[in-house]
Design a protein around this motif. Structure first.
Motif, PDB file in Angstrom:
ATOM      1  N   TYR A  99       0.832  -1.200   0.000  1.00 53.39           N
ATOM      2  CA  TYR A  99       0.000   0.000   0.000  1.00 53.39           C
ATOM      3  C   TYR A  99       0.875   1.262   0.000  1.00 53.39           C
ATOM      4  O   TYR A  99       0.664   2.194  -0.782  1.00 53.39           O
ATOM      5  CB  TYR A  99      -0.924  -0.020   1.220  1.00 53.39           C
ATOM      6  CG  TYR A  99      -1.769   1.217   1.390  1.00 53.39           C
ATOM      7  CD1 TYR A  99      -2.952   1.371   0.684  1.00 53.39           C
ATOM      8  CD2 TYR A  99      -1.381   2.240   2.253  1.00 53.39           C
ATOM      9  CE1 TYR A  99      -3.727   2.508   0.828  1.00 53.39           C
ATOM     10  CE2 TYR A  99      -2.150   3.374   2.409  1.00 53.39           C
ATOM     11  CZ  TYR A  99      -3.323   3.510   1.696  1.00 53.39           C
ATOM     12  OH  TYR A  99      -4.087   4.639   1.839  1.00 53.39           O
ATOM     13  N   TRP A 119      -4.486   8.778  -8.923  1.00 54.81           N
ATOM     14  CA  TRP A 119      -4.695   7.714  -7.949  1.00 54.81           C
ATOM     15  C   TRP A 119      -5.166   8.302  -6.622  1.00 54.81           C
ATOM     16  O   TRP A 119      -4.750   9.397  -6.218  1.00 54.81           O
ATOM     17  CB  TRP A 119      -3.409   6.938  -7.724  1.00 54.81           C
ATOM     18  CG  TRP A 119      -2.978   6.130  -8.906  1.00 54.81           C
ATOM     19  CD1 TRP A 119      -3.515   6.147 -10.164  1.00 54.81           C
ATOM     20  CD2 TRP A 119      -1.885   5.207  -8.964  1.00 54.81           C
ATOM     21  NE1 TRP A 119      -2.834   5.287 -10.990  1.00 54.81           N
ATOM     22  CE2 TRP A 119      -1.832   4.694 -10.284  1.00 54.81           C
ATOM     23  CE3 TRP A 119      -0.952   4.756  -8.035  1.00 54.81           C
ATOM     24  CZ2 TRP A 119      -0.878   3.764 -10.678  1.00 54.81           C
ATOM     25  CZ3 TRP A 119      -0.002   3.826  -8.427  1.00 54.81           C
ATOM     26  CH2 TRP A 119       0.032   3.338  -9.732  1.00 54.81           C
ATOM     27  N   PHE A 128      -6.107   7.344  -2.403  1.00 55.15           N
ATOM     28  CA  PHE A 128      -5.810   6.400  -1.329  1.00 55.15           C
ATOM     29  C   PHE A 128      -6.632   6.734  -0.080  1.00 55.15           C
ATOM     30  O   PHE A 128      -6.754   7.902   0.305  1.00 55.15           O
ATOM     31  CB  PHE A 128      -4.320   6.456  -0.965  1.00 55.15           C
ATOM     32  CG  PHE A 128      -3.404   6.079  -2.098  1.00 55.15           C
ATOM     33  CD1 PHE A 128      -2.914   4.795  -2.209  1.00 55.15           C
ATOM     34  CD2 PHE A 128      -3.044   7.016  -3.063  1.00 55.15           C
ATOM     35  CE1 PHE A 128      -2.077   4.437  -3.248  1.00 55.15           C
ATOM     36  CE2 PHE A 128      -2.201   6.670  -4.120  1.00 55.15           C
ATOM     37  CZ  PHE A 128      -1.724   5.376  -4.206  1.00 55.15           C
ATOM     38  N   VAL A 153      -7.347   2.977  -4.060  1.00 54.78           N
ATOM     39  CA  VAL A 153      -6.652   1.998  -3.219  1.00 54.78           C
ATOM     40  C   VAL A 153      -7.162   2.140  -1.787  1.00 54.78           C
ATOM     41  O   VAL A 153      -7.088   3.223  -1.191  1.00 54.78           O
ATOM     42  CB  VAL A 153      -5.128   2.198  -3.257  1.00 54.78           C
ATOM     43  CG1 VAL A 153      -4.422   1.042  -2.544  1.00 54.78           C
ATOM     44  CG2 VAL A 153      -4.632   2.309  -4.690  1.00 54.78           C
ATOM     45  N   VAL A 194      -8.105  -1.366  -5.825  1.00 52.10           N
ATOM     46  CA  VAL A 194      -7.253  -2.301  -5.090  1.00 52.10           C
ATOM     47  C   VAL A 194      -7.687  -2.260  -3.635  1.00 52.10           C
ATOM     48  O   VAL A 194      -7.759  -1.183  -3.024  1.00 52.10           O
ATOM     49  CB  VAL A 194      -5.764  -1.945  -5.207  1.00 52.10           C
ATOM     50  CG1 VAL A 194      -4.918  -2.831  -4.283  1.00 52.10           C
ATOM     51  CG2 VAL A 194      -5.288  -2.096  -6.638  1.00 52.10           C
TER      52      VAL A 194
END
Length: 387
Positions: free
Chosen positions: A38, A195, A197, A308, A338
């Motif tokens: 991660y 992206w 997170f 993610v 993910v």
């Protein structure tokens, strides 16, 4: 779509090449390297934002993030017939990160500076490469950087050296903007910068998500969840209120979420059958608040290229996992996801999701590997740029 992620020399990720699906569920025991994966993904995205060196510094510097084992292990060590011993280093210190997405590849090689001084342990970006296709080859390179010098492929197939000298901590992706060429460079930059997170949310009495705040249109929930009410209002305004209602009903039965405005501040309320008044954000249980935060994150009207999630099941009652799994599966139909998880129950909920890739990480002599990758033909093809 992101098809491959590669990491070398980062904590327990000695040499890892990971295939990704539309929905990738990463599992493994405690200490198997899930959190390291991660963090490596965050670091890779941070390079495109120009923040990789700062991110490494916050983790204790390059020394603290490097693979701590020997450079190589002999057959007797791998078979358990000899102890692990340090060996003389033959290759330079390196932390390497790479990705292939939509037919374009990118890799970065970070190491220690050549000169000493007070900043002698600051990481430097030694090499970067951008190429077309799944695997790096000399003929597929479109942009590269060695030390402070960068060059781009021109229309005739030759090379054009960029006049700017790059600082040791600045990335080719963040610093070189060339409208005249190298569209692949721009494509990789956009991919990595998009992206998103999420690594758990606070739910203590002082958690930002419990506070009423000034609200503006919020298509992306903040990492700390402090703009939860505004994010929920944006989801409803975008026409996705029915999806939110379904997620709340799946978790809490006959209940609904509403956003209220008081004195210019937005707050969240949960209406439940049998209660004479709604519960405000400050009154919600920790699990209820965390579930609503995950719902707001996964129902974002502006999905990223890659989402993610790190252990989203933390502090959630098992009864909430089917609802959470439904949200994750729905998000994976709109963007690539993910999920790093400990939860067998959540894995079972996601087992029937479309284009699912299940990855189990295991430890072997301190190094993380993917179960099932027993030989070179089990690992996606990958090649690193040389220094």
């Amino acid at each position: 779509m992101i098809t491959t992620v590669a990491v070398e020399g980062y904590r327990s990720l000695r040499e890892l090449v990971l295939p990704l699906g539309q929905l990738t569920v990463v599992t493994g025991g405690n200490g198997s390297g899930k959190t390291n994966l991660y963090r490596a993904l965050r670091l890779l995205s941070g390079i495109a934002l120009g923040g990789a060196v700062g991110a490494l510094a916050r983790e204790g510097g390059l020394d603290s993030t490097l693979w701590a084992g020997p450079e190589g292990t002999g057959l007797e060590v791998r078979q358990g017939r000899a102890p692990v011993q340090g060996t003389r280093r033959r290759r330079p210190v390196a932390l390497r990160l790479g990705v292939v997405a939509d037919g374009h590849g990118y890799a970065a090689d970070l190491g220690l500076p050549q000169e000493g001084g007070v900043f002698a342990r600051d990481p430097e970006i030694k090499v970067e490469a951008v190429w077309t296709g799944e695997v790096l080859r000399a003929g597929s390179l479109v942009a590269e950087r060695h030390g402070p010098t960068a060059r781009l492929r021109d229309d005739e197939g030759g090379w054009r050296r960029m006049p700017e000298q790059l600082a040791t901590g600045d990335s080719l992706l963040s610093e070189v903007v060339d409208p005249a060429g190298a569209p692949e460079l721009s494509a990789v930059r956009r991919t990595l910068r998009s992206w998103r997170f999420y690594d758990g949310f606070r739910a203590d009495p002082d958690a930002p998500a419990r506070q009423e705040r000034v609200g503006t249109r919020t298509p992306v929930l903040a990492a700390d969840g402090g703009d939860l009410a505004a994010a929920v209002a944006t989801i409803v305004d975008a026409g996705w209120g029915d999806l939110l209602d379904e997620a709340v009903t799946a978790a809490f039965g006959d209940a609904r979420v509403a956003v209220v405005e008081r004195g210019g501040l937005l707050g969240l309320e949960l209406h439940q059958h049998g209660l004479l008044r709604p519960l405000r954000g400050a009154e919600l249980s920790d699990g209820t608040l965390r579930y609503l935060l995950w719902a707001a994150a996964l129902l974002s009207p502006r999905p990223p290229r890659l989402l993610v999630l790190n252990e989203p099941e933390t502090s959630l009652h098992p009864d909430l996992l089917p609802g959470l799994g439904g949200l994750v599966a729905a998000a994976a139909r709109r963007t690539q996801v993910v999920v790093v998880t400990h939860s067998a129950a959540l894995r079972r909920v996601l087992a029937d999701a479309e284009d699912l890739a299940e990855v189990e990480l295991v430890k072997e002599l301190g190094a993380t590997r993917v179960r099932g990758q027993e030989g070179p033909f089990d690992v996606p093809a990958w090649s690193w740029p040389s220094r």
